[in-house]
Design a protein around this motif. Structure first.
Motif, PDB file in Angstrom:
ATOM      1  N   TYR A  25       0.835  -1.204   0.000  1.00  7.17           N
ATOM      2  CA  TYR A  25       0.000   0.000   0.000  1.00  7.17           C
ATOM      3  C   TYR A  25       0.872   1.256   0.000  1.00  7.17           C
ATOM      4  O   TYR A  25       0.602   2.210  -0.741  1.00  7.17           O
ATOM      5  CB  TYR A  25      -0.922  -0.015   1.220  1.00  7.17           C
ATOM      6  CG  TYR A  25      -1.713   1.256   1.396  1.00  7.17           C
ATOM      7  CD1 TYR A  25      -2.863   1.492   0.663  1.00  7.17           C
ATOM      8  CD2 TYR A  25      -1.293   2.240   2.298  1.00  7.17           C
ATOM      9  CE1 TYR A  25      -3.590   2.668   0.821  1.00  7.17           C
ATOM     10  CE2 TYR A  25      -2.011   3.411   2.463  1.00  7.17           C
ATOM     11  CZ  TYR A  25      -3.149   3.620   1.719  1.00  7.17           C
ATOM     12  OH  TYR A  25      -3.861   4.788   1.876  1.00  7.17           O
ATOM     13  N   LEU A  26       1.922   1.243   0.807  1.00  9.07           N
ATOM     14  CA  LEU A  26       2.788   2.430   0.901  1.00  9.07           C
ATOM     15  C   LEU A  26       3.576   2.686  -0.382  1.00  9.07           C
ATOM     16  O   LEU A  26       4.013   3.810  -0.613  1.00  9.07           O
ATOM     17  CB  LEU A  26       3.738   2.295   2.092  1.00  9.07           C
ATOM     18  CG  LEU A  26       3.067   2.517   3.445  1.00  9.07           C
ATOM     19  CD1 LEU A  26       3.953   2.023   4.579  1.00  9.07           C
ATOM     20  CD2 LEU A  26       2.716   3.992   3.621  1.00  9.07           C
ATOM     21  N   THR A  28       2.263   2.892  -3.189  1.00  5.61           N
ATOM     22  CA  THR A  28       1.418   3.788  -3.983  1.00  5.61           C
ATOM     23  C   THR A  28       0.871   4.960  -3.166  1.00  5.61           C
ATOM     24  O   THR A  28       0.255   5.859  -3.732  1.00  5.61           O
ATOM     25  CB  THR A  28       0.240   3.016  -4.603  1.00  5.61           C
ATOM     26  OG1 THR A  28      -0.521   2.394  -3.562  1.00  5.61           O
ATOM     27  CG2 THR A  28       0.746   1.952  -5.579  1.00  5.61           C
ATOM     28  N   HIS A  29       1.062   4.923  -1.854  1.00  2.00           N
ATOM     29  CA  HIS A  29       0.588   5.987  -0.968  1.00  2.00           C
ATOM     30  C   HIS A  29       1.686   6.346   0.041  1.00  2.00           C
ATOM     31  O   HIS A  29       1.517   6.175   1.249  1.00  2.00           O
ATOM     32  CB  HIS A  29      -0.672   5.538  -0.217  1.00  2.00           C
ATOM     33  CG  HIS A  29      -1.810   5.170  -1.108  1.00  2.00           C
ATOM     34  ND1 HIS A  29      -1.904   3.933  -1.732  1.00  2.00           N
ATOM     35  CD2 HIS A  29      -2.899   5.866  -1.484  1.00  2.00           C
ATOM     36  CE1 HIS A  29      -3.006   3.897  -2.451  1.00  2.00           C
ATOM     37  NE2 HIS A  29      -3.637   5.058  -2.314  1.00  2.00           N
ATOM     38  N   TRP A  31       2.841   8.916   1.416  1.00  2.00           N
ATOM     39  CA  TRP A  31       2.686  10.000   2.391  1.00  2.00           C
ATOM     40  C   TRP A  31       1.596   9.712   3.425  1.00  2.00           C
ATOM     41  O   TRP A  31       1.268  10.574   4.223  1.00  2.00           O
ATOM     42  CB  TRP A  31       2.394  11.317   1.682  1.00  2.00           C
ATOM     43  CG  TRP A  31       3.546  11.735   0.829  1.00  2.00           C
ATOM     44  CD1 TRP A  31       4.683  12.354   1.256  1.00  2.00           C
ATOM     45  CD2 TRP A  31       3.688  11.544  -0.569  1.00  2.00           C
ATOM     46  NE1 TRP A  31       5.531  12.552   0.203  1.00  2.00           N
ATOM     47  CE2 TRP A  31       4.942  12.065  -0.947  1.00  2.00           C
ATOM     48  CE3 TRP A  31       2.889  10.970  -1.555  1.00  2.00           C
ATOM     49  CZ2 TRP A  31       5.411  12.028  -2.245  1.00  2.00           C
ATOM     50  CZ3 TRP A  31       3.369  10.933  -2.843  1.00  2.00           C
ATOM     51  CH2 TRP A  31       4.601  11.468  -3.174  1.00  2.00           C
ATOM     52  N   ASP A  32       1.048   8.513   3.416  1.00  2.00           N
ATOM     53  CA  ASP A  32      -0.007   8.156   4.353  1.00  2.00           C
ATOM     54  C   ASP A  32       0.623   7.885   5.733  1.00  2.00           C
ATOM     55  O   ASP A  32       1.156   6.802   5.990  1.00  2.00           O
ATOM     56  CB  ASP A  32      -0.757   6.927   3.842  1.00  2.00           C
ATOM     57  CG  ASP A  32      -1.978   6.581   4.685  1.00  2.00           C
ATOM     58  OD1 ASP A  32      -1.988   6.892   5.897  1.00  2.00           O
ATOM     59  OD2 ASP A  32      -2.914   5.978   4.124  1.00  2.00           O
ATOM     60  N   GLN A  33       0.546   8.880   6.599  1.00  2.00           N
ATOM     61  CA  GLN A  33       1.205   8.792   7.905  1.00  2.00           C
ATOM     62  C   GLN A  33       0.637   7.674   8.781  1.00  2.00           C
ATOM     63  O   GLN A  33       1.380   7.024   9.514  1.00  2.00           O
ATOM     64  CB  GLN A  33       1.109  10.141   8.641  1.00  2.00           C
ATOM     65  CG  GLN A  33       1.897  11.247   7.967  1.00  2.00           C
ATOM     66  CD  GLN A  33       3.386  10.918   7.917  1.00  2.00           C
ATOM     67  OE1 GLN A  33       3.992  10.618   8.932  1.00  2.00           O
ATOM     68  NE2 GLN A  33       3.951  10.960   6.722  1.00  2.00           N
ATOM     69  N   ARG A  34      -0.647   7.456   8.718  1.00  2.00           N
ATOM     70  CA  ARG A  34      -1.254   6.387   9.517  1.00  2.00           C
ATOM     71  C   ARG A  34      -0.743   5.025   9.053  1.00  2.00           C
ATOM     72  O   ARG A  34      -0.424   4.162   9.872  1.00  2.00           O
ATOM     73  CB  ARG A  34      -2.773   6.439   9.432  1.00  2.00           C
ATOM     74  CG  ARG A  34      -3.434   5.389  10.302  1.00  2.00           C
ATOM     75  CD  ARG A  34      -4.954   5.649  10.427  1.00  2.00           C
ATOM     76  NE  ARG A  34      -5.557   4.705  11.336  1.00  2.00           N
ATOM     77  CZ  ARG A  34      -6.006   3.501  10.987  1.00  2.00           C
ATOM     78  NH1 ARG A  34      -5.926   3.105   9.727  1.00  2.00           N
ATOM     79  NH2 ARG A  34      -6.553   2.699  11.880  1.00  2.00           N
ATOM     80  N   ALA A  35      -0.640   4.820   7.744  1.00  2.00           N
ATOM     81  CA  ALA A  35      -0.139   3.553   7.210  1.00  2.00           C
ATOM     82  C   ALA A  35       1.330   3.345   7.589  1.00  2.00           C
ATOM     83  O   ALA A  35       1.735   2.232   7.914  1.00  2.00           O
ATOM     84  CB  ALA A  35      -0.313   3.505   5.696  1.00  2.00           C
TER      85      ALA A  35
END
Length: 82
Positions: A25-26, A28-29, A31-35
Motif C-alpha cells: 500500500y505504501l 502507492t501511498h 505520504w499516508d502517515q497512519r499507514a
C-alpha cells in the motif's frame, strides 16, 4: 502437538502478512502517515514475536540468531512440518 507454539506461529504469520500488505500500500501511498505508523508497529511486533518464538522453540530461518551452544536449525520439527 503444542498449541501455544502453533498460536504463536500463526500470530507471527498474521503480523507478517499485515507488514507485507501495508508495504505494498505504501508503494502507492508513500505520504499516508497512519499507514507508515501501522507498518512500523507491525514490523516491530513481528521482530518481538519472532524473538520470543525462537528463544522458546528454535530458529524460524537459517538467518535467525542461534540461542544456545548447538546449531538448532537442523532440529525437527521445522515450522512448516506438521
Amino acid at each position: 502437538m503444542d498449541t501455544n507454539r502453533d498460536c504463536l506461529l500463526k500470530e507471527i504469520m498474521s503480523v507478517d502478512f499485515t507488514s507485507i500488505e501495508l508495504g505494498l500500500y505504501l508503494n502507492t501511498h508513500p505520504w499516508d502517515q497512519r499507514a507508515i505508523m501501522l507498518f512500523n508497529s507491525s514490523v516491530l511486533k513481528s521482530r518481538m514475536l519472532r524473538d520470543k518464538y525462537e528463544k522458546m522453540y528454535g530458529p524460524l530461518t537459517q538467518q535467525s540468531p542461534n540461542y544456545g551452544n548447538t546449531w538448532k536449525w537442523i532440529d525437527s520439527p521445522w515450522p512448516w512440518e506438521k
